[in-house]
Design a protein around this motif. Structure first.
Motif, PDB file in Angstrom:
ATOM      1  N   LYS A  10       1.100   4.094  -2.924  1.00 26.01           N
ATOM      2  CA  LYS A  10       0.834   5.503  -2.622  1.00 26.01           C
ATOM      3  C   LYS A  10       1.997   6.380  -3.047  1.00 26.01           C
ATOM      4  O   LYS A  10       1.798   7.425  -3.695  1.00 26.01           O
ATOM      5  CB  LYS A  10       0.561   5.675  -1.126  1.00 26.01           C
ATOM      6  CG  LYS A  10       0.268   7.123  -0.734  1.00 26.01           C
ATOM      7  CD  LYS A  10      -0.238   7.234   0.694  1.00 26.01           C
ATOM      8  CE  LYS A  10       0.837   6.986   1.712  1.00 26.01           C
ATOM      9  NZ  LYS A  10       0.395   7.332   3.099  1.00 26.01           N
ATOM     10  N   VAL A  11       3.202   5.959  -2.715  1.00 25.57           N
ATOM     11  CA  VAL A  11       4.390   6.736  -3.088  1.00 25.57           C
ATOM     12  C   VAL A  11       4.516   6.822  -4.608  1.00 25.57           C
ATOM     13  O   VAL A  11       4.763   7.898  -5.171  1.00 25.57           O
ATOM     14  CB  VAL A  11       5.660   6.109  -2.472  1.00 25.57           C
ATOM     15  CG1 VAL A  11       6.916   6.723  -3.082  1.00 25.57           C
ATOM     16  CG2 VAL A  11       5.662   6.295  -0.959  1.00 25.57           C
ATOM     17  N   TRP A  67       6.946   9.677   4.475  1.00 27.66           N
ATOM     18  CA  TRP A  67       6.584   9.108   3.177  1.00 27.66           C
ATOM     19  C   TRP A  67       6.604  10.176   2.086  1.00 27.66           C
ATOM     20  O   TRP A  67       6.817   9.877   0.912  1.00 27.66           O
ATOM     21  CB  TRP A  67       5.223   8.423   3.242  1.00 27.66           C
ATOM     22  CG  TRP A  67       4.044   9.357   3.387  1.00 27.66           C
ATOM     23  CD1 TRP A  67       3.477   9.778   4.543  1.00 27.66           C
ATOM     24  CD2 TRP A  67       3.304   9.963   2.321  1.00 27.66           C
ATOM     25  NE1 TRP A  67       2.427  10.613   4.276  1.00 27.66           N
ATOM     26  CE2 TRP A  67       2.286  10.738   2.920  1.00 27.66           C
ATOM     27  CE3 TRP A  67       3.386   9.911   0.934  1.00 27.66           C
ATOM     28  CZ2 TRP A  67       1.367  11.471   2.183  1.00 27.66           C
ATOM     29  CZ3 TRP A  67       2.468  10.647   0.185  1.00 27.66           C
ATOM     30  CH2 TRP A  67       1.476  11.417   0.807  1.00 27.66           C
ATOM     31  N   ARG A 122       0.831  -1.210   0.000  1.00 31.59           N
ATOM     32  CA  ARG A 122       0.000   0.000   0.000  1.00 31.59           C
ATOM     33  C   ARG A 122       0.864   1.258   0.000  1.00 31.59           C
ATOM     34  O   ARG A 122       0.575   2.226  -0.716  1.00 31.59           O
ATOM     35  CB  ARG A 122      -0.936  -0.010   1.213  1.00 31.59           C
ATOM     36  CG  ARG A 122      -2.086  -0.985   1.111  1.00 31.59           C
ATOM     37  CD  ARG A 122      -3.166  -0.655   2.132  1.00 31.59           C
ATOM     38  NE  ARG A 122      -2.665  -0.775   3.489  1.00 31.59           N
ATOM     39  CZ  ARG A 122      -2.769  -1.863   4.240  1.00 31.59           C
ATOM     40  NH1 ARG A 122      -3.350  -2.947   3.748  1.00 31.59           N
ATOM     41  NH2 ARG A 122      -2.301  -1.880   5.475  1.00 31.59           N
ATOM     42  N   LEU A 123       1.922   1.243   0.805  1.00 33.82           N
ATOM     43  CA  LEU A 123       2.800   2.406   0.872  1.00 33.82           C
ATOM     44  C   LEU A 123       3.510   2.622  -0.462  1.00 33.82           C
ATOM     45  O   LEU A 123       3.624   3.756  -0.938  1.00 33.82           O
ATOM     46  CB  LEU A 123       3.822   2.232   1.992  1.00 33.82           C
ATOM     47  CG  LEU A 123       4.815   3.384   2.173  1.00 33.82           C
ATOM     48  CD1 LEU A 123       4.087   4.678   2.496  1.00 33.82           C
ATOM     49  CD2 LEU A 123       5.827   3.054   3.273  1.00 33.82           C
ATOM     50  N   SER A 124       3.982   1.547  -1.063  1.00 36.08           N
ATOM     51  CA  SER A 124       4.672   1.657  -2.350  1.00 36.08           C
ATOM     52  C   SER A 124       3.740   2.211  -3.426  1.00 36.08           C
ATOM     53  O   SER A 124       4.144   3.057  -4.233  1.00 36.08           O
ATOM     54  CB  SER A 124       5.217   0.296  -2.783  1.00 36.08           C
ATOM     55  OG  SER A 124       6.230  -0.143  -1.916  1.00 36.08           O
ATOM     56  N   LYS A 181       5.606   3.268   7.767  1.00 31.25           N
ATOM     57  CA  LYS A 181       5.669   4.707   7.497  1.00 31.25           C
ATOM     58  C   LYS A 181       6.470   5.032   6.241  1.00 31.25           C
ATOM     59  O   LYS A 181       6.016   5.793   5.395  1.00 31.25           O
ATOM     60  CB  LYS A 181       6.274   5.441   8.692  1.00 31.25           C
ATOM     61  CG  LYS A 181       5.399   5.429   9.951  1.00 31.25           C
ATOM     62  CD  LYS A 181       5.989   6.292  11.049  1.00 31.25           C
ATOM     63  CE  LYS A 181       6.076   7.759  10.626  1.00 31.25           C
ATOM     64  NZ  LYS A 181       6.626   8.613  11.721  1.00 31.25           N
ATOM     65  N   THR A 182       7.655   4.464   6.116  1.00 35.12           N
ATOM     66  CA  THR A 182       8.497   4.766   4.958  1.00 35.12           C
ATOM     67  C   THR A 182       9.081   3.507   4.312  1.00 35.12           C
ATOM     68  O   THR A 182       9.835   3.621   3.350  1.00 35.12           O
ATOM     69  CB  THR A 182       9.666   5.693   5.353  1.00 35.12           C
ATOM     70  OG1 THR A 182      10.532   5.010   6.271  1.00 35.12           O
ATOM     71  CG2 THR A 182       9.150   6.975   5.992  1.00 35.12           C
ATOM     72  N   THR A 237       9.042   0.943   1.914  1.00 32.02           N
ATOM     73  CA  THR A 237       8.397   0.516   0.677  1.00 32.02           C
ATOM     74  C   THR A 237       8.762  -0.940   0.372  1.00 32.02           C
ATOM     75  O   THR A 237       9.548  -1.558   1.089  1.00 32.02           O
ATOM     76  CB  THR A 237       8.833   1.418  -0.487  1.00 32.02           C
ATOM     77  OG1 THR A 237      10.264   1.370  -0.606  1.00 32.02           O
ATOM     78  CG2 THR A 237       8.402   2.857  -0.244  1.00 32.02           C
TER      79      THR A 237
END
Length: 224
Positions: A14-15, A90, A10-12, A175-176, A178
């Motif tokens: 979004k980024v 992020w 999800r973070l990857s 948080k960060t 990826t």
């Protein structure tokens, strides 16, 4: 799928989505400028904007760290004036991914705009359309395949960004961290099952994006 893998995915995404959106706006604008305008230093500007494509990601990460770090010119301004800290967030990962992937959008957009017949644009001007209207109604519709192809490649590159992201955003789970950083951490920790799962996810996403980009990019050989 394990929960950490979902979080990293999800973070990857979004980024990569935010980085690609930034690159799309800037890449289209600058690609059109380089394709249509003649000015002193045009090719030098193109070379500088393309530099992230050939520069080591860790070097880019260092430059970004100097720029947006707490003691950097931009980082210090944001911290003191707006109370914003970018490092180890992020948003810093978005900036790193956007910088690394930007040349892919720029090159795709410039090539696509240069392939558009300028006589069609001139005809639109004669009909009374404004420059902005010509761009929206003539130039962009004719160049959209090349622009979108470069954008998809930038998205895939953003998904796999590692070096610059690690330097400015770190590896904070949830948080960060990826997908690419999570793979590195899993390998370092000897968690082969987790690493294999993350690698599979990353590979599948990138393959889908690359296949889509290939379908959208015109086949010049077949058109010859």
């Amino acid at each position: 799928m394990a929960e950490p893998a979902w979080i990293a995915l999800r973070l990857s995404l979004k980024v990569a989505l935010w980085a690609t959106l930034i690159d799309l706006v800037l890449g289209v604008a600058l690609g059109y400028l380089l394709a249509r305008k003649r000015f002193v230093g045009r090719e030098l500007l193109d070379a500088l904007l393309t530099l992230p494509m050939v520069m080591p990601p860790t070097v880019l990460g260092y430059y970004l760290l100097v720029l947006i770090g707490r003691h950097g010119p931009l980082g210090a301004f944001l911290q003191q004036v707006l109370g914003i800290q970018l490092i180890f967030t992020w948003q810093a990962a978005v900036i790193a991914a956007a910088v690394v992937a930007f040349p892919l959008v720029l090159k795709g957009a410039r090539a696509a705009f240069e392939a558009v017949d300028t006589q069609l644009e001139q005809a639109a001007y004669v009909l009374g359309l404004s420059p902005f209207a010509v761009f929206l109604r003539v130039t962009l519709p004719l160049a959209w395949r090349g622009v979108l192809g470069g954008t998809l490649l930038a998205f895939a590159r953003s998904m796999g960004e590692f070096g610059a992201t690690l330097m400015v955003a770190g590896s904070i789970p949830g948080k960060t961290q990826t997908l690419s950083i999570a793979v590195y951490e899993a390998v370092q920790a000897g968690q082969d099952d987790t690493a294999n799962l993350l690698v599979l996810i990353t590979s599948l996403v990138c393959i889908v994006v690359l296949v889509s980009a290939n379908k959208l990019t015109p086949n010049r050989t077949s058109q010859a």
